[in-house]
Structures are given as C-alpha cells and as structure tokens.
Design a protein around this motif. Structure first.
Motif, PDB file in Angstrom:
ATOM      1  N   LEU A  14       0.674  -0.888  -0.317  1.00 32.36           N
ATOM      2  CA  LEU A  14       0.269  -0.002  -0.103  1.00 32.36           C
ATOM      3  C   LEU A  14       0.719   1.321   0.237  1.00 32.36           C
ATOM      4  O   LEU A  14       0.118   2.022  -0.929  1.00 32.36           O
ATOM      5  N   TRP A  15       1.721   1.192   0.930  1.00 29.52           N
ATOM      6  CA  TRP A  15       2.488   2.370   1.014  1.00 29.52           C
ATOM      7  C   TRP A  15       3.321   3.054  -0.072  1.00 29.52           C
ATOM      8  O   TRP A  15       4.084   4.030  -0.796  1.00 29.52           O
ATOM      9  N   ALA A  16       4.043   1.404  -1.062  1.00 33.76           N
ATOM     10  CA  ALA A  16       4.790   1.466  -2.233  1.00 33.76           C
ATOM     11  C   ALA A  16       3.608   1.962  -3.730  1.00 33.76           C
ATOM     12  O   ALA A  16       4.140   2.625  -4.260  1.00 33.76           O
ATOM     13  N   GLY A  17       2.874   1.725  -3.234  1.00 34.74           N
ATOM     14  CA  GLY A  17       1.685   1.775  -4.562  1.00 34.74           C
ATOM     15  C   GLY A  17       1.431   3.279  -4.313  1.00 34.74           C
ATOM     16  O   GLY A  17       1.250   4.178  -5.601  1.00 34.74           O
ATOM     17  N   VAL A  23       5.519   9.755  -6.743  1.00 34.03           N
ATOM     18  CA  VAL A  23       7.137  10.078  -7.595  1.00 34.03           C
ATOM     19  C   VAL A  23       7.855   8.687  -7.853  1.00 34.03           C
ATOM     20  O   VAL A  23       8.830   8.659  -8.958  1.00 34.03           O
ATOM     21  N   GLY A  24       7.445   7.642  -7.973  1.00 32.89           N
ATOM     22  CA  GLY A  24       7.438   6.119  -8.685  1.00 32.89           C
ATOM     23  C   GLY A  24       8.851   5.776  -8.055  1.00 32.89           C
ATOM     24  O   GLY A  24       9.357   4.684  -8.940  1.00 32.89           O
ATOM     25  N   LEU A  52       3.035  -4.474  -7.599  1.00 38.49           N
ATOM     26  CA  LEU A  52       3.614  -2.891  -8.141  1.00 38.49           C
ATOM     27  C   LEU A  52       3.063  -2.571  -9.456  1.00 38.49           C
ATOM     28  O   LEU A  52       2.561  -1.113  -9.612  1.00 38.49           O
ATOM     29  N   VAL A  53       2.195  -3.389 -10.695  1.00 38.81           N
ATOM     30  CA  VAL A  53       1.401  -3.155 -11.290  1.00 38.81           C
ATOM     31  C   VAL A  53       0.818  -2.241 -11.467  1.00 38.81           C
ATOM     32  O   VAL A  53       0.073  -1.153 -12.075  1.00 38.81           O
ATOM     33  N   GLY A  59      -1.625   5.374 -11.169  1.00 37.79           N
ATOM     34  CA  GLY A  59      -1.265   6.486 -10.876  1.00 37.79           C
ATOM     35  C   GLY A  59      -1.346   6.779 -12.411  1.00 37.79           C
ATOM     36  O   GLY A  59      -1.083   8.523 -12.170  1.00 37.79           O
ATOM     37  N   ALA A  60      -1.376   6.249 -13.861  1.00 39.00           N
ATOM     38  CA  ALA A  60      -1.245   6.965 -15.073  1.00 39.00           C
ATOM     39  C   ALA A  60      -2.930   7.337 -15.226  1.00 39.00           C
ATOM     40  O   ALA A  60      -2.292   8.574 -15.681  1.00 39.00           O
TER      41      ALA A  60
END
Length: 110
Positions: A14-17, A23-24, A52-53, A59-60
C-alpha cells in the motif's frame, strides 16, 4: 507464510503504491521488505514488479490530464523502455542468482 509477514507485505505494498503514484520509487519500500522477510533477491524482484503493476496503472490513470499532449514524447521513450525491460528480465532470469544479489542493492542506490 506467517500472518505477520503477510501484514508487513500488505502495508508495504500500500505504501509503495502510494509512493509510486506520486514519485515512482515504491520499489525502495517493497524490495527491502521482501528481502528482510527472507525472499531470495530474484523472487523479491519479480514479486515486487508484479505487485506494483496495479499501483502504476492507477497512477497513470490519475495523472492522465497531465499526460495529455505528450503522445510524441511517450512514443519516443517507449522503445527504450521496452528494450530496457526485456533486457533486464532476460538478465534476471539467465544470470546466476549471486550476480543479482550484488547488483540489486547497487542499482537501488544508484
């Protein structure tokens, strides 16, 4: 897998997403968590990338207005992105694991 490990992975994802949407650099969260939980580097890298897909896609979608009018730029960058992804995947799957064990931390630092 232990319940506590699953909880750590869930919250790291969740944090990484969230970080990836802004910022990626979500891999800087998930990859070390997977390594710390005992996953081998190759498995951690593949799991990290696949996990992370959904966050990258979201995000996109969220930044679609900012991407408007950048079609030419995206098309120019696409070949390098595909070549880099294919080359990285090939090397990941064909080099001995010990190479990746040393290369992954160096690449993350860079």
């Amino acid at each position: 897998m232990e319940v506590l490990s699953s909880v750590f992975i869930f919250f790291a994802g969740l944090w990484a997403g969230t970080i990836n949407s802004v910022v990626g650099s979500g891999t800087l969260v998930t990859f070390p968590v997977l390594i710390a939980l005992g996953f081998v580097p190759v498995t951690a890298s593949i799991s990290n990338a696949m996990g992370l897909v959904a966050g990258n896609a979201a995000g996109a979608w969220g930044y679609r207005k900012e991407l408007a009018g950048r079609r030419n730029q995206l098309l120019r960058l696409l070949p390098a992105s595909l070549l880099g992804g294919i080359t990285g995947a090939y090397l990941l799957l064909h080099l001995p694991e010990v190479v990746f064990q040393y290369a992954a931390p160096a690449l993350i630092v860079v």
